[in-house]
Structure formats: C-alpha cells, structure tokens
Write an enzyme that holds these catalytic residues in place. Structure first.
Site, PDB file in Angstrom:
ATOM      1  CE  LYS A 173      -1.679   3.170   2.273  1.00 17.84           C
ATOM      2  NZ  LYS A 173      -1.607   4.083   1.752  1.00 17.84           N
ATOM      3  CD  GLU A 176      -2.317   8.842   1.012  1.00 17.21           C
ATOM      4  OE1 GLU A 176      -1.507   8.038   1.056  1.00 17.21           O
ATOM      5  OE2 GLU A 176      -3.409   8.577   1.853  1.00 17.21           O
ATOM      6  NE  ARG A 177       1.353  12.217   1.407  1.00 12.88           N
ATOM      7  CZ  ARG A 177       1.855  12.529   2.244  1.00 12.88           C
ATOM      8  NH1 ARG A 177       2.350  14.132   2.214  1.00 12.88           N
ATOM      9  NH2 ARG A 177       1.965  12.176   3.921  1.00 12.88           N
ATOM     10  CB  SER A 226       4.422  10.827  10.540  1.00 13.77           C
ATOM     11  OG  SER A 226       2.466   9.940  10.081  1.00 13.77           O
ATOM     12  CB  CYS A 281      13.360   8.878   8.402  1.00 12.49           C
ATOM     13  SG  CYS A 281      14.260   7.616   7.211  1.00 12.49           S
ATOM     14  CD  GLU A 384       9.915  13.871  10.976  1.00 13.13           C
ATOM     15  OE1 GLU A 384       8.238  12.909  10.758  1.00 13.13           O
ATOM     16  OE2 GLU A 384      10.735  13.059  10.467  1.00 13.13           O
TER      17      GLU A 384
HETATM   18  P1  NAD Z   1       2.642   9.886   6.792  1.00  8.85           P
HETATM   19  O1  NAD Z   1       2.830   8.887   7.861  1.00  8.85           O
HETATM   20  O2  NAD Z   1       1.475  10.337   6.142  1.00  8.85           O
HETATM   21  O3  NAD Z   1       2.140   7.867   5.940  1.00  8.85           O
HETATM   22  C1  NAD Z   1       2.590   7.028   5.633  1.00  8.85           C
HETATM   23  C2  NAD Z   1       1.693   6.549   4.967  1.00  8.85           C
HETATM   24  O4  NAD Z   1       0.921   6.428   6.123  1.00  8.85           O
HETATM   25  C3  NAD Z   1       0.879   6.090   3.621  1.00  8.85           C
HETATM   26  O5  NAD Z   1       1.090   5.254   2.946  1.00  8.85           O
HETATM   27  C4  NAD Z   1      -0.521   6.682   4.244  1.00  8.85           C
HETATM   28  O6  NAD Z   1      -1.184   6.779   3.294  1.00  8.85           O
HETATM   29  C5  NAD Z   1      -0.809   6.188   5.784  1.00  8.85           C
HETATM   30  N1  NAD Z   1      -1.318   7.482   6.455  1.00  8.85           N
HETATM   31  C6  NAD Z   1      -0.931   8.164   6.101  1.00  8.85           C
HETATM   32  N2  NAD Z   1      -2.670   8.621   7.490  1.00  8.85           N
HETATM   33  C7  NAD Z   1      -2.930   7.630   8.120  1.00  8.85           C
HETATM   34  C8  NAD Z   1      -3.827   7.380   8.685  1.00  8.85           C
HETATM   35  N3  NAD Z   1      -4.357   8.021   9.757  1.00  8.85           N
HETATM   36  N4  NAD Z   1      -4.194   6.107   9.046  1.00  8.85           N
HETATM   37  C9  NAD Z   1      -3.730   4.972   8.576  1.00  8.85           C
HETATM   38  N5  NAD Z   1      -2.320   5.260   7.199  1.00  8.85           N
HETATM   39  C10 NAD Z   1      -2.279   6.286   7.596  1.00  8.85           C
HETATM   40  O7  NAD Z   1       4.262   9.772   6.476  1.00  8.85           O
HETATM   41  P2  NAD Z   1       4.966   9.979   5.039  1.00  8.85           P
HETATM   42  O8  NAD Z   1       4.583  11.753   5.192  1.00  8.85           O
HETATM   43  O9  NAD Z   1       4.258  10.061   4.364  1.00  8.85           O
HETATM   44  O10 NAD Z   1       6.006  10.715   4.897  1.00  8.85           O
HETATM   45  C11 NAD Z   1       6.934  11.505   6.308  1.00  8.85           C
HETATM   46  C12 NAD Z   1       6.843  11.199   6.882  1.00  8.85           C
HETATM   47  O11 NAD Z   1       7.846   9.076   7.315  1.00  8.85           O
HETATM   48  C13 NAD Z   1       8.274  11.480   7.975  1.00  8.85           C
HETATM   49  O12 NAD Z   1       7.887  11.522   8.959  1.00  8.85           O
HETATM   50  C14 NAD Z   1       9.125  10.649   7.986  1.00  8.85           C
HETATM   51  O13 NAD Z   1      10.720  10.983   8.878  1.00  8.85           O
HETATM   52  C15 NAD Z   1       8.947   9.370   8.045  1.00  8.85           C
HETATM   53  N6  NAD Z   1       9.652   8.387   7.470  1.00  8.85           N
HETATM   54  C16 NAD Z   1      10.984   6.996   8.731  1.00  8.85           C
HETATM   55  C17 NAD Z   1      11.166   6.237   8.403  1.00  8.85           C
HETATM   56  C18 NAD Z   1      12.126   5.093   9.059  1.00  8.85           C
HETATM   57  O14 NAD Z   1      12.660   4.534   8.083  1.00  8.85           O
HETATM   58  N7  NAD Z   1      12.075   5.763   9.900  1.00  8.85           N
HETATM   59  C19 NAD Z   1      11.923   6.386   6.927  1.00  8.85           C
HETATM   60  C20 NAD Z   1      11.342   7.704   5.580  1.00  8.85           C
HETATM   61  C21 NAD Z   1       9.888   8.911   6.117  1.00  8.85           C
END
Ligand code: NAD
Length: 499
Positions: A173, A176-177, A226, A281, A384
C-alpha cells in the site's frame, strides 16, 4: 490527467470505490494524475489473490526465487532513467537523487539474491541418541507493507524484496502522494518472472490501511511513515495478532566539535540538511556546535554555501541541489513551523520565506532556512519539520550536546564531526540512537547491515533489510527427529533429557 490503477493478480485494475487522491507535479503545482483509493472489498480481492498464489511460491526452490530477484535487478538497471523521471515528477526530488532512491532499493534486492544461503537454517546431528534437530525458516504467508511518500522506490523494495525472497506474497500500500513508481516496480517484477498474485499494489489511504490491519489472512505488516501513524498501526496490528514493525519520524542531530574540519562539517550540513528539500528521515535537521566560537565559525562557513544553493525543478538539469516539497499542504506546514520559530525567539539567519521561482510560481518550492539560537522548548526543535530548515542549538560542552540528542524523543540517526577518535568513540558508545555517523552526515546503513532507529522512531523489534529482514519475514520451526533402531520397543513416559 491520467487515472492510475491498482496492480492485482498480475494486471492493472481500475479502482471501484469511486474515491481518488490527487497526485501532484510538485514543481508546477498541477494535478497530474488521480490515484484510486481502495475500499475494504478491493483490499479483500487483493488479499485473496495473494493468499492463493503464496503456497506455490513458498514451495518454489529458493534459488529460483532468487533468480527472479536477479532478473529484477537487471530490469531496474535497464529502466533506471524512466523510473527516476517518474519518481521526480511525482515527488519533486532531483533526477540524481531519484536514481539514488531506486539504487538504494536495488541494493536490497541484490542482497535478497542470497536467499538460499540466508534461509538454510540450522542442523544438529546426533542431538541425542539417534536424534537429529533442525531449525528451518518458513514464510509467514501474506505480508503487507505501508510506505511513505519520500522514498517511493527504495522503501517498497526494502519490504517486498525480502518478503518475496522468503516465500511470502506481499500487499504493498504505497503513499497516495507518489503511487506511480510502485506500480512500475510491480510490472517489472512480473517481467522478471514473479507469478501473478505474489505482489499486489493496492493504492489507498486510511480505509485501505485499516482493511489490512483487520484482515485475518495478513500475517505481518511493515510500516514506514510518521510517528503518530506508526504508533497507531503498531498497536492495532499487534492487537490483531500480527507481526508488526513500524518506522517513524526523526529529528537528527549533528554534533560539531571545536576540532572538526569546519569546511567538511559545513559541506556535510548543507547536503544533509537541504538535500531532497529536507524530506528524508535521515536528514540532519539540528546542528549542535560545541562552544560559541565553533558556532560562529560554522555559521560563517554555512552562509555562503546556503546562499549558493540552487533550488529548482528536476527538469532544470543535474546541478539543481533540491526541488519542491511534495504538496502544498507540506509547504504550508513548513511555513507555519518557521513562523513559530520566529515567534518563539529563534534567530532566522537565512530567511527563505517568500521564495518564488520564475515560471514555477504555483510549484511547492520552499527556500532554504537557517535558524540560530534555537532552544529545547521551541516547536522547531521538538517537531519534525520535514523541509529545508536547519536549526542550530548552541551547546557549551560535549556533554550538553550529547544530552540534547539523547533527550530528544526521536532516535533515528545522528552524527558527530570531530578529529578526536576518543570523542567519536565515546559518542558512538553512549548515544541512544540507532544509526550513527562519524564524520558522515547521513549514515544510512548498506543493504547487508540493518536499518532502524531507537526511541519514538521505531515500534517493533527487528530492523529493516539485512539479516533482520529474513527474520522478520519468516517463522522458525524446529524439528526434533529420531530414527532409532529400537523404536518398536514401546513408548517413553518421562520427559526426554539429552545425555
Ligand atoms: P505518513 O505517516 O503521512 O504516511 C505514511 C503511510 O501511512 C502512507 O502510505 C499513508 O497513506 C498512510 N497513512 C497516512 N495517514 C494514515 C492514517 N490516519 N491511518 C492509516 N494510514 C495512514 O508519512 P509520509 O508523510 O508519507 O512520510 C514522511 C514521514 O515518514 C516522516 O515522518 C519521515 O520521518 C518518515 N519516514 C521514516 C523513515 C524511517 O525509516 N524511520 C523513512 C522514511 C520516512
């Protein structure tokens, strides 16, 4: 405008929920595609297909599974430019950075070619009289992965390559962006010889994620994104009896000791703080110079480098340093946090507010920002930002600098810049953070090591890729087998003990 699809049972499938997400070209601000948002029924179809395909895939000799990975690596190299272009167009990062995104995923696929060796298991001959004992690692069944926007190629591959190499089928999954590259990867896996159904790409948002979390067939979930969502997925997935690993947000500190090579430190900070518009990240978002003199020297070195940064669309050539952030909402959030920094008393040494690029006025570009005199209580320090904003927190001593990084709730990555081996060694030993750089600003471990933070940057026990991935995507089964000559003599009634 194109309408994207899901990838189910080896083919593109149109969304049926009637819900779609806008996919932007961040450089122009235009909506370039619509991504379907799956509902629970669509997810159930994907899971059923994955479940049907998995037993035959698991029964396939691991060397044959590895050969699929080998062919996939060749196809990734063949299509590298195409993948990088599609990635840049949706994410906004520069072309060389997008190719790096694909490359860092490809390297994990290469590691997975070693699956036959990694899955061999353990064997003890003569564990007791006439008794042999062996442990094997068996696939879990259907695994799922939920991935973020910022590495649309690398992170899906970090998950599906080891999962598939271990004999699982996999539901991806993606964000979506940035959904196009994951669909292209699935096409390439089919071309590489992966049987239909083994890799499903289901686009969606919370509704699709919740369907995964509650599906009884799905055995394991990997998540990267996140921290609040990581926590949610970890707790609900675990409550539903699944194996879950979630990787969350970050606030990576770089300690600059007075003896550091200041040019090297400034170069490192500019690349790691502003590269990919800070949407990594493992980006350094906090610089911690030790001593006011170090801070002044560092800032003097940083200023001309920041002023020379080239911000632009990926189409402007490979000398662009960074591109736009992913959406208008991401840009607005960064601007809000920058304003909070100003309001809370931090000194904005480089003010990127109001940045505009001629011809790209509607793009999501954010100019580079540098704050000095940031303190622990400020929102720009606690949260962050995920944008091109570097905060400087001045520490008076090494212990104070170390304490700052240790007390922060996130623990993904960190770095120390110094010429003193003793300080570097002490830092690496004591710091409570998962990935540490010594004169290396972005210490992302290579494919054959494992990737993962500590504290609120992770939920779960095992890291991503490397040997941990082969543990996460398998269960251990241990067989104790006896073939004694005297088995016909009758049963034993006391607990067996090895002599
Ligand atoms: P996000 O949490 O908004 O989304 C991640 C995924 O979760 C997406 O597929 C999204 O569709 C899904 N999602 C979003 N809201 C949801 C909800 N309410 N319920 C269920 N699923 C949901 O993260 P993002 O903005 O796509 O990515 C950036 C974040 O990812 C930053 O916080 C970054 O630090 C983190 N990140 C961490 C690592 C790591 O290895 N620790 C690596 C890359 C990115």
């Amino acid at each position: 405008m194109s309408e994207l699809t899901h990838w189910i049972n080896g083919e593109h499938v149109k969304g049926t929920s009637g819900r779609f997400a806008d996919v932007f070209n961040p450089a122009t601000g235009e909506v370039q595609a619509k991504a379907p948002l799956a509902n629970a029924d669509e997810m159930a179809i994907a899971v059923a297909g994955a479940s049907a395909a998995q037993p035959a895939w698991a029964a396939t000799n691991p060397q044959r599974r590895a050969r699929v990975m080998m062919r996939f690596v060749a196809l990734l190299n063949r299509d590298m430019d195409k993948l990088a272009e599609a990635l840049s167009r949706e994410h906004g990062k520069t072309l060389p950075d997008a190719a790096g995104d694909v490359q860092r995923g490809l390297e994990v696929v290469e590691y997975c070619i070693g699956a036959p060796e990694l899955l061999k298991g353990d064997y003890t001959n003569n564990a007791g009289p006439g008794i042999d004992m062996y442990s094997m690692r068996q696939a879990l069944g259907v695994s799922a992965g939920i991935t973020p926007f910022n590495f649309p190629a690398m992170i899906p591959m970090w998950m599906f390559a080891p999962a598939l190499a271990c004999g699982n089928s996999f539901i991806l999954k993606p964000s979506e962006r940035a959904p196009s590259v994951p669909l292209m990867l699935a096409e390439l896996m089919k071309e590489a010889g992966l049987p239909d159904g083994c890799l499903q790409v289901v686009n969606g948002d919370k509704e699709a994620v919740d369907a995964i979390l509650d599906d009884e067939v799905v055995q394991s979930i990997g998540f990267v994104g996140s921290t609040p969502i990581a926590e949610y997925i970890y707790s609900r997935g675990c409550a539903n009896g699944k194996r879950v690993q979630c990787f969350g947000g970050a606030k990576n500190h770089m300690i600059i000791m007075p003896d550091a090579d200041m040019d090297q430190a400034a170069d490192a900070l500019v690349g790691s703080g502003y590269g990919a518009a800070g949407e990594r990240c493992m980006a350094i978002s906090v610089a911690v110079p030790v001593g006011d003199d170090t801070a002044d020297r560092l800032i003097a070195k940083l200023l001309p480098r920041i002023e020379a940064l080239k911000v632009g669309p990926y189409t402007s050539g490979n000398d662009v340093d960074y591109g736009p952030v992913v959406t208008g909402a991401a840009k607005a959030n960064i601007e809000k946090l920058v304003q909070s920094g100003v309001d809370q008393g931090a000194k904005l040494v480089v003010d990127g507010r109001g940045f505009e690029l001629q011809g790209y006025e509607n793009g999501f570009f954010v100019g580079p920002h540098l704050f000095d005199n940031v303190t622990k209580d400020m929102d720009i320090y606690k949260k962050e930002i995920f944008g091109p904003v570097l905060s400087t927190v001045r520490a008076q001593t090494y212990e104070e600098a170390l304490g700052l990084a240790m007390d922060h709730e996130y623990g993904n990555g960190t770095a120390i810049f110094t010429r003193d081996g003793d300080a570097a060694r002490d830092f690496a030993n004591r710091i409570n953070i998962g990935m540490v750089g010594i004169n290396v600003p972005v210490p992302v471990p290579l494919a054959y090591h494992t990737f993962g933070g500590w504290k609120k940057s992770v939920f779960g026990d095992l890291n991503q890729h490397g040997p941990d991935a082969f543990k996460f995507y398998t269960r251990t089964k241990t067989v104790t087998a006896r073939w004694p000559s005297g088995i016909k003599e009758g049963g034993e009634f006391s607990i067996p003990v090895m002599e």
